[in-house]
Enzyme design. Sequence first.
Site, mmCIF file in Angstrom:
data_model
loop_
_atom_site.group_PDB
_atom_site.id
_atom_site.type_symbol
_atom_site.label_atom_id
_atom_site.label_comp_id
_atom_site.label_asym_id
_atom_site.label_seq_id
_atom_site.Cartn_x
_atom_site.Cartn_y
_atom_site.Cartn_z
ATOM 1 N N LYS A 142 -14.852 50.173 -1.039
ATOM 2 C CA LYS A 142 -15.478 49.749 0.216
ATOM 3 C C LYS A 142 -14.627 48.757 1.003
ATOM 4 C CE LYS A 142 -19.038 51.957 -1.072
ATOM 5 N NZ LYS A 142 -20.262 52.497 -0.599
HETATM 6 C C1 LIG Z 1 -17.948 52.252 -7.177
HETATM 7 C C2 LIG Z 1 -18.626 53.241 -6.291
HETATM 8 N N1 LIG Z 1 -18.436 54.547 -6.522
HETATM 9 C C3 LIG Z 1 -19.036 55.471 -5.761
HETATM 10 C C4 LIG Z 1 -19.887 55.117 -4.739
HETATM 11 C C5 LIG Z 1 -20.516 56.211 -3.928
HETATM 12 O O1 LIG Z 1 -19.889 56.313 -2.689
HETATM 13 P P1 LIG Z 1 -20.629 56.989 -1.456
HETATM 14 O O2 LIG Z 1 -21.839 56.142 -1.195
HETATM 15 O O3 LIG Z 1 -19.649 56.928 -0.345
HETATM 16 O O4 LIG Z 1 -20.991 58.337 -1.881
HETATM 17 C C6 LIG Z 1 -20.121 53.758 -4.476
HETATM 18 C C7 LIG Z 1 -20.990 53.287 -3.403
HETATM 19 O O5 LIG Z 1 -21.159 53.805 -2.392
HETATM 20 C C8 LIG Z 1 -19.452 52.807 -5.260
HETATM 21 O O6 LIG Z 1 -19.576 51.508 -5.007
HETATM 22 N N1 LIG Z 2 -22.953 52.606 -3.069
HETATM 23 C C1 LIG Z 2 -23.141 51.751 -1.987
HETATM 24 C C2 LIG Z 2 -24.412 52.069 -1.263
HETATM 25 C C3 LIG Z 2 -24.223 52.027 0.191
HETATM 26 O O1 LIG Z 2 -23.227 52.940 0.580
HETATM 27 P P1 LIG Z 2 -22.537 52.878 1.992
HETATM 28 O O2 LIG Z 2 -21.199 53.501 1.810
HETATM 29 O O3 LIG Z 2 -23.411 53.624 2.901
HETATM 30 O O4 LIG Z 2 -22.431 51.443 2.417
HETATM 31 C C4 LIG Z 2 -22.978 50.309 -2.428
HETATM 32 O O5 LIG Z 2 -22.195 50.083 -3.319
HETATM 33 O O6 LIG Z 2 -23.587 49.415 -1.910
#
Ligand SMILES: Cc1ncc(COP(=O)(O)O)c(C=O)c1O
Ligand SMILES: N[C@@H](CCOP(=O)(O)O)C(=O)O
Length: 429
Positions: free
Chosen positions: A107
């Site tokens: 992120k």
């Molecule tokens: C470590 C990790 N892996 C995978 C995901 C899943 O990603 P997405 O929400 O973009 O599908 C998240 C949070 O979103 C995460 O923090």
């Molecule tokens: N897995 C995420 C949840 C929110 O996902 P986002 O990509 O829409 O911000 C988290 O780790 O908070």
Amino acid sequence: MNYYSLNKKAPNTTFEDAVVRGLAPDKGLYFPESITPLEDSFLENIEHKSNTEIAFEAIKQFIVPEIPEDVLKSIIEDTLNFDFPVVEINENISTLELFHGPTMAFKDVGARFMARCLGYFNQTNTNDVTVLVATSGDTGGAVANGFLGVKGVNVVILYPSGKVSDIQEKQLTTLGKNITALEVNGVFDDCQDMVKQAFTDRELTDKMQLTSANSINIARWLPQLFYFMFTYKQLKSKHKDIAFSVPSGNFGNICAGMVAQKLGLPVKHFIAANNANDTVVNYMLSQTYSPKPSVQTISNAMDVGNPSNFIRIQELHDNDFDALKSNLSTYSYSDDDTRSALLELHNDFNYVADPHGAVGYLGAKDYLKSNDAHVVFLETAHPTKFLDIVEDVIRENIDLPAQIEAVMDKEGESIEIGTYEELKSFLLA
Ligand SMILES: Cc1ncc(COP(=O)(O)O)c(C=O)c1O
Ligand SMILES: N[C@@H](CCOP(=O)(O)O)C(=O)O
């Protein structure tokens, strides 16, 4: 570039307006009006380009001229000041490590990019912006870090009480200043619903400019497409057919990969690897989308019962189920499967993964049972963010990186809330 709302009941708008609003007035997610493939020569020569050059070329059509080219270049340079290595696991599987940033989860890129875009727009905006963010673990910490001290921006993070790891909680509750953490008595979807409700609450929106730093915000979502390009740059000379297994929760990351594919990136197939939160897996089997309350797992950041970005994925495939099916496979894994994968990666390949990456690895293996490709699973967070789980499985201590040590002994601060009304009172106060 203009953006339209996927609910199709709000006017099209500019990049700036879409970023500052987060969600369209009709509650729809914004989507770019067009996606123009990159020049063939760009992909042919990608291995000779730096990451910042690749990122700039890939994203500029979505952002310039509202952010001028030279400003966009410096935003990208600031955002991408760490590595994105691809590590080979075996002949058929590699992993892309996305945890080398300040909060050690993927992120960081989207959060830093969006913070800098808002910072740029705030040079001329006189009103403060309140950034609301719902987190199941990693978004909160990355947004807190990325937005700390950004002029004219207050950040309010909602996280589900008792459902994030100790390190994740420290990362999102210990910074203070313009960052406040609200500990919600509920699951991630309750946090996400409260955030979405706030955007349509006139009493709030008349008094303050609210936006979101979740992947519903295009400035948080789109930069994630860089990862897929960086992988291609590193593997292009070694492998012809590359597929991606993406540990998925809110489906923003995999959806950004599909934008990269629309830009011309040769991706053979996408695999959405899920934990027990299998709403999309069920949809792909039944063609019925039935969101359900999220269940708690050891890959907690993927504990999402109603993934926001699935609607964008459908749009990218012209809402054609067969087209989607030929581009996307989905699998769901239990916590026991995840633990076995962590152990296998450690014992057979000397690789310490985190529980989310381990789910991605399982997706890669399942896809390879009936397909030929080189599959890259995304290692989306550093294993020390889930220290207890990982050490317990591999029966070994792992060294703490500096980014994690820096928060270990800090005391967090949060405010407990249980309902939307409590969120509203907090914001109005
Ligand atoms: C470590 C990790 N892996 C995978 C995901 C899943 O990603 P997405 O929400 O973009 O599908 C998240 C949070 O979103 C995460 O923090
Ligand atoms: N897995 C995420 C949840 C929110 O996902 P986002 O990509 O829409 O911000 C988290 O780790 O908070």
